[in-house]
Design an enzyme around this catalytic site. Structure first.
Site, PDB file in Angstrom:
ATOM      1  N   ASN A 167      88.354  14.596  49.204  1.00 45.86           N
ATOM      2  CA  ASN A 167      89.135  15.548  48.415  1.00 45.86           C
ATOM      3  C   ASN A 167      90.431  15.775  49.185  1.00 45.86           C
ATOM      4  O   ASN A 167      90.467  16.541  50.147  1.00 45.86           O
ATOM      5  CB  ASN A 167      88.324  16.836  48.271  1.00 45.86           C
ATOM      6  CG  ASN A 167      89.044  17.874  47.439  1.00 45.86           C
ATOM      7  OD1 ASN A 167      90.216  17.722  47.098  1.00 45.86           O
ATOM      8  ND2 ASN A 167      88.342  18.953  47.118  1.00 45.86           N
ATOM      9  N   ARG A 195      88.293  12.899  44.519  1.00 40.18           N
ATOM     10  CA  ARG A 195      88.607  13.933  43.542  1.00 40.18           C
ATOM     11  C   ARG A 195      90.074  13.743  43.137  1.00 40.18           C
ATOM     12  O   ARG A 195      90.953  13.675  43.991  1.00 40.18           O
ATOM     13  CB  ARG A 195      88.439  15.303  44.172  1.00 40.18           C
ATOM     14  CG  ARG A 195      88.880  16.403  43.232  1.00 40.18           C
ATOM     15  CD  ARG A 195      88.777  17.757  43.885  1.00 40.18           C
ATOM     16  NE  ARG A 195      89.143  18.770  42.933  1.00 40.18           N
ATOM     17  CZ  ARG A 195      89.841  19.850  43.244  1.00 40.18           C
ATOM     18  NH1 ARG A 195      90.252  20.051  44.473  1.00 40.18           N
ATOM     19  NH2 ARG A 195      90.133  20.737  42.321  1.00 40.18           N
ATOM     20  N   HIS A 236      88.774  22.198  37.267  1.00 38.21           N
ATOM     21  CA  HIS A 236      87.449  22.516  37.822  1.00 38.21           C
ATOM     22  C   HIS A 236      86.341  21.835  37.012  1.00 38.21           C
ATOM     23  O   HIS A 236      85.198  22.293  37.009  1.00 38.21           O
ATOM     24  CB  HIS A 236      87.149  24.038  37.782  1.00 38.21           C
ATOM     25  CG  HIS A 236      87.991  24.881  38.685  1.00 38.21           C
ATOM     26  ND1 HIS A 236      88.378  26.167  38.359  1.00 38.21           N
ATOM     27  CD2 HIS A 236      88.498  24.640  39.914  1.00 38.21           C
ATOM     28  CE1 HIS A 236      89.098  26.676  39.336  1.00 38.21           C
ATOM     29  NE2 HIS A 236      89.198  25.774  40.296  1.00 38.21           N
ATOM     30  N   LEU A 239      84.391  31.259  39.673  1.00 34.21           N
ATOM     31  CA  LEU A 239      85.252  32.283  40.271  1.00 34.21           C
ATOM     32  C   LEU A 239      85.384  32.024  41.768  1.00 34.21           C
ATOM     33  O   LEU A 239      84.554  32.463  42.562  1.00 34.21           O
ATOM     34  CB  LEU A 239      84.664  33.679  40.024  1.00 34.21           C
ATOM     35  CG  LEU A 239      84.246  34.010  38.588  1.00 34.21           C
ATOM     36  CD1 LEU A 239      83.622  35.400  38.524  1.00 34.21           C
ATOM     37  CD2 LEU A 239      85.442  33.914  37.645  1.00 34.21           C
ATOM     38  N   GLY A 240      86.411  31.276  42.124  1.00 30.27           N
ATOM     39  CA  GLY A 240      86.711  31.048  43.539  1.00 30.27           C
ATOM     40  C   GLY A 240      88.089  31.628  43.795  1.00 30.27           C
ATOM     41  O   GLY A 240      88.495  32.593  43.136  1.00 30.27           O
ATOM     42  N   ASN A 241      88.819  31.029  44.732  1.00 28.60           N
ATOM     43  CA  ASN A 241      90.202  31.461  44.893  1.00 28.60           C
ATOM     44  C   ASN A 241      90.970  31.087  43.623  1.00 28.60           C
ATOM     45  O   ASN A 241      91.736  31.867  43.074  1.00 28.60           O
ATOM     46  CB  ASN A 241      90.796  30.832  46.157  1.00 28.60           C
ATOM     47  CG  ASN A 241      91.981  31.624  46.641  1.00 28.60           C
ATOM     48  OD1 ASN A 241      92.092  32.825  46.399  1.00 28.60           O
ATOM     49  ND2 ASN A 241      92.895  30.943  47.298  1.00 28.60           N
ATOM     50  N   ARG A 271      97.065  33.519  41.730  1.00 31.07           N
ATOM     51  CA  ARG A 271      97.697  33.129  40.456  1.00 31.07           C
ATOM     52  C   ARG A 271      97.487  34.206  39.399  1.00 31.07           C
ATOM     53  O   ARG A 271      96.410  34.807  39.330  1.00 31.07           O
ATOM     54  CB  ARG A 271      97.100  31.816  39.945  1.00 31.07           C
ATOM     55  CG  ARG A 271      97.495  30.621  40.762  1.00 31.07           C
ATOM     56  CD  ARG A 271      96.757  29.364  40.315  1.00 31.07           C
ATOM     57  NE  ARG A 271      96.087  28.752  41.444  1.00 31.07           N
ATOM     58  CZ  ARG A 271      95.089  27.878  41.356  1.00 31.07           C
ATOM     59  NH1 ARG A 271      94.642  27.497  40.175  1.00 31.07           N
ATOM     60  NH2 ARG A 271      94.541  27.394  42.441  1.00 31.07           N
ATOM     61  N   ASP A 280      91.010  38.127  49.088  1.00 36.49           N
ATOM     62  CA  ASP A 280      89.593  37.926  49.393  1.00 36.49           C
ATOM     63  C   ASP A 280      88.781  39.067  48.773  1.00 36.49           C
ATOM     64  O   ASP A 280      88.994  40.244  49.083  1.00 36.49           O
ATOM     65  CB  ASP A 280      89.396  37.884  50.915  1.00 36.49           C
ATOM     66  CG  ASP A 280      87.989  37.410  51.270  1.00 36.49           C
ATOM     67  OD1 ASP A 280      87.016  37.901  50.650  1.00 36.49           O
ATOM     68  OD2 ASP A 280      87.861  36.562  52.163  1.00 36.49           O
ATOM     69  N   GLY A 332      83.016  30.787  45.172  1.00 38.00           N
ATOM     70  CA  GLY A 332      82.976  31.809  46.227  1.00 38.00           C
ATOM     71  C   GLY A 332      82.690  33.219  45.748  1.00 38.00           C
ATOM     72  O   GLY A 332      81.783  33.885  46.246  1.00 38.00           O
ATOM     73  N   VAL A 333      83.439  33.696  44.757  1.00 42.95           N
ATOM     74  CA  VAL A 333      83.239  35.048  44.248  1.00 42.95           C
ATOM     75  C   VAL A 333      81.998  35.105  43.356  1.00 42.95           C
ATOM     76  O   VAL A 333      81.140  35.985  43.509  1.00 42.95           O
ATOM     77  CB  VAL A 333      84.484  35.526  43.450  1.00 42.95           C
ATOM     78  CG1 VAL A 333      84.247  36.902  42.849  1.00 42.95           C
ATOM     79  CG2 VAL A 333      85.731  35.512  44.329  1.00 42.95           C
ATOM     80  N   GLY A 334      81.883  34.171  42.449  1.00 42.04           N
ATOM     81  CA  GLY A 334      80.773  34.172  41.497  1.00 42.04           C
ATOM     82  C   GLY A 334      79.410  34.090  42.176  1.00 42.04           C
ATOM     83  O   GLY A 334      78.451  34.739  41.760  1.00 42.04           O
ATOM     84  N   GLU A 374      80.528  20.338  43.959  1.00 39.05           N
ATOM     85  CA  GLU A 374      81.439  19.324  43.423  1.00 39.05           C
ATOM     86  C   GLU A 374      81.278  17.987  44.148  1.00 39.05           C
ATOM     87  O   GLU A 374      81.407  16.930  43.547  1.00 39.05           O
ATOM     88  CB  GLU A 374      82.879  19.828  43.509  1.00 39.05           C
ATOM     89  CG  GLU A 374      83.112  20.954  42.504  1.00 39.05           C
ATOM     90  CD  GLU A 374      84.378  21.754  42.760  1.00 39.05           C
ATOM     91  OE1 GLU A 374      85.378  21.491  42.101  1.00 39.05           O
ATOM     92  OE2 GLU A 374      84.345  22.650  43.626  1.00 39.05           O
TER      93      GLU A 374
HETATM   94  P1  AMP Z   1      86.186  29.209  46.762  1.00 38.22           P
HETATM   95  O1  AMP Z   1      87.577  28.940  46.260  1.00 38.22           O
HETATM   96  O2  AMP Z   1      85.118  28.873  45.784  1.00 38.22           O
HETATM   97  O3  AMP Z   1      85.922  28.670  48.141  1.00 38.22           O
HETATM   98  O4  AMP Z   1      86.087  30.818  46.917  1.00 38.22           O
HETATM   99  C1  AMP Z   1      86.806  31.505  47.904  1.00 38.22           C
HETATM  100  C2  AMP Z   1      86.774  32.996  47.617  1.00 38.22           C
HETATM  101  O5  AMP Z   1      85.425  33.457  47.503  1.00 38.22           O
HETATM  102  C3  AMP Z   1      87.363  33.861  48.733  1.00 38.22           C
HETATM  103  O6  AMP Z   1      88.760  33.987  48.592  1.00 38.22           O
HETATM  104  C4  AMP Z   1      86.671  35.186  48.515  1.00 38.22           C
HETATM  105  O7  AMP Z   1      87.427  35.981  47.621  1.00 38.22           O
HETATM  106  C5  AMP Z   1      85.381  34.830  47.824  1.00 38.22           C
HETATM  107  N1  AMP Z   1      84.188  35.075  48.646  1.00 38.22           N
HETATM  108  C6  AMP Z   1      83.649  34.301  49.597  1.00 38.22           C
HETATM  109  N2  AMP Z   1      82.558  34.878  50.139  1.00 38.22           N
HETATM  110  C7  AMP Z   1      82.408  36.070  49.512  1.00 38.22           C
HETATM  111  C8  AMP Z   1      81.464  37.143  49.606  1.00 38.22           C
HETATM  112  N3  AMP Z   1      80.457  37.107  50.471  1.00 38.22           N
HETATM  113  N4  AMP Z   1      81.631  38.198  48.781  1.00 38.22           N
HETATM  114  C9  AMP Z   1      82.645  38.248  47.901  1.00 38.22           C
HETATM  115  N5  AMP Z   1      83.560  37.267  47.766  1.00 38.22           N
HETATM  116  C10 AMP Z   1      83.447  36.189  48.550  1.00 38.22           C
END
Ligand code: AMP
Length: 407
Positions: free
Chosen positions: A10, A94, A183, A212-214, A244, A285, A333-335, A387
């Site tokens: 990636n 990717r 995605h 739900l990530g960054n 964004r 975050d 990350g968030v989800g 992924e």
């Molecule tokens: P990703 O883009 O899927 O790697 O997600 C990254 C985002 O996940 C980070 O910017 C955080 O906002 C969120 N995240 C990661 N760990 C946690 C957690 N334990 N609780 C809440 N949000 C999280």
């Protein structure tokens, strides 16, 4: 010996993430990341996942992707997993933007490279980096099949009614303006895994996927087929994200040009890098935002509320698009990690058959799981996305000898 290993790459503008998998049992052999390519402070982190080796880190200047991939190859070779090994079946890349025509993973040849290059104007941040990664890998192993797995491919099934913007159709076609979605590898994997979690075939379930990530996107998946998604021409449309804005009235842009004297490039940076959660409250975050909310900070509360409000609007919209929903699934990350986000997103939607069980929802786990109460008509699920595994599977399916394809 049958070659069963797949290296997944990636390549971002200043980073390369990689995993080496053995598709005979889908196990991971090694994983790693090269960051800050082109800077003095480049860093490579390599983790062998077999044979009990320790993670290794090097900080040294890495000038470009070629040096980065050579460093990765060295690390893999130290673990006896060299990319010159006859056990390596293919490299899976990717690729963020595959436009309208790449509906499937594709073995890369000159024509594919040209088309990915032609799509640079609609993916200026991503496709050039992806191409650099591919070309470098091809130079290292010219004899090996290299496969492009597109972020947009899963969404190419969207009907025209969902994929088109209501703008002048000739202008749209001339500039290839339509909703492509992103995605896709994650939405494909997670929607299939959710069907499995429900004990059903993908063809038999309708799912709303919330990645739900960054970056963040939602999709409506009917019987395994994507029928709508929240990202559009670029990954800027839709949900509120880390940096964004997601949806805005396009007139905001003219207004900023005319009244704010901003250039197109400045507005691009504003909406992509300085908006969303970070623009609203200075943090992107979700952990930090929730900590601030719990301390009663108003700015963080507003950012959280806007994030949830948008999420709810998309849940409602995709409920209506699908008509019948079997599951809503949270990932990335968030989800996967934020119980408060999941709880707030479905709060008040009991009439739609949606609820979370407080206890199940608060359990931390890396496993795919259901967090809705027994009585709820619609399952609320949490499914960790993968992924790399999806890219490896799609790559292997294309290059493996027929007798090994279901390995
Ligand atoms: P990703 O883009 O899927 O790697 O997600 C990254 C985002 O996940 C980070 O910017 C955080 O906002 C969120 N995240 C990661 N760990 C946690 C957690 N334990 N609780 C809440 N949000 C999280």
């Amino acid at each position: 010996m049958t070659a069963t290993r797949v290296l997944v790459l990636n390549s971002g503008s200043s980073s390369v993430k990689y995993q080496l998998l053995d598709m005979s049992d889908s196990s991971r052999l090694a994983a790693g990341l090269v960051e800050r390519i082109g800077e003095e402070t480049s860093r490579l982190k390599h983790t062998p996942l077999t044979g009990g080796g320790e993670a290794r880190e090097r900080e040294q200047p890495i000038a470009d992707h070629e040096e980065a991939l050579k460093a990765v190859a060295d690390e893999l070779a130290r673990d006896g997993l060299g990319i010159d090994s006859p056990e390596l079946a293919a490299i899976g890349h990717r690729v963020v933007h595959g436009g309208k025509f790449f509906t499937e993973p594709t073995v890369i040849d000159d024509a594919v490279l040209k088309e990915v290059e032609r799509l640079i104007p609609v993916a200026p941040l991503h496709n050039p980096a992806n191409l650099t990664g591919i070309r470098t890998a091809m130079a290292l192993r010219p004899d090996l099949p290299q496969v492009a797995v597109f972020d947009t491919a899963f969404h190419t099934t969207m009907p025209e009614s969902a994929a088109r913007y209501a703008i002048d159709i000739k202008t749209a076609d001339e500039h290839r303006i339509r909703r492509y979605g992103f995605h896709g590898t994650s939405h494909a994997y997670v929607s299939r895994r959710t069907a499995q979690l429900l004990g059903k075939e993908p063809e038999d379930v309708n799912v709303i996927v919330l990645h739900l990530g960054n970056g963040a996107s939602a999709s409506a998946v009917r019987g395994g087929i994507c029928v709508d998604t929240s990202m559009g021409l670029t990954p800027l449309e839709g949900l509120v994200m880390g940096t964004r804005s997601g949806d805005v009235d396009p007139a905001v842009i003219f207004h900023l040009m005319r009244v704010g004297n901003m250039t197109a490039d400045e507005i691009d940076v504003l909406l992509n890098k300085k908006s969303g959660l970070i623009g609203l409250c200075g943090d992107n975050d979700m952990r930090e935002i929730r900590r601030r909310v719990d301390e009663g900070e108003q700015e963080a509360r507003l950012a959280f509320d806007i994030y949830i409000h948008r999420l709810k609007k998309y849940i409602g919209a995709y409920y209506a698009v699908l008509g019948r929903v079997d599951a809503i699934v949270f990932t990335a990350g968030v989800g996967e990690n934020s119980a408060p986000v999941r709880e707030a997103a479905v709060a008040g939607l009991e009439e739609l058959g949606l609820a979370v069980d407080g206890e199940l929802n608060s359990v931390r786990s890396d496993e795919a799981r259901i967090v809705s109460p027994e009585y709820a008509r619609v399952a609320v699920a949490v499914v960790p996305t993968d992924e790399e595994l999806e890219i490896a599977q799609q790559t292997y399916a294309l290059v493996a000898p027929p007798e090994n394809r279901n390995a």
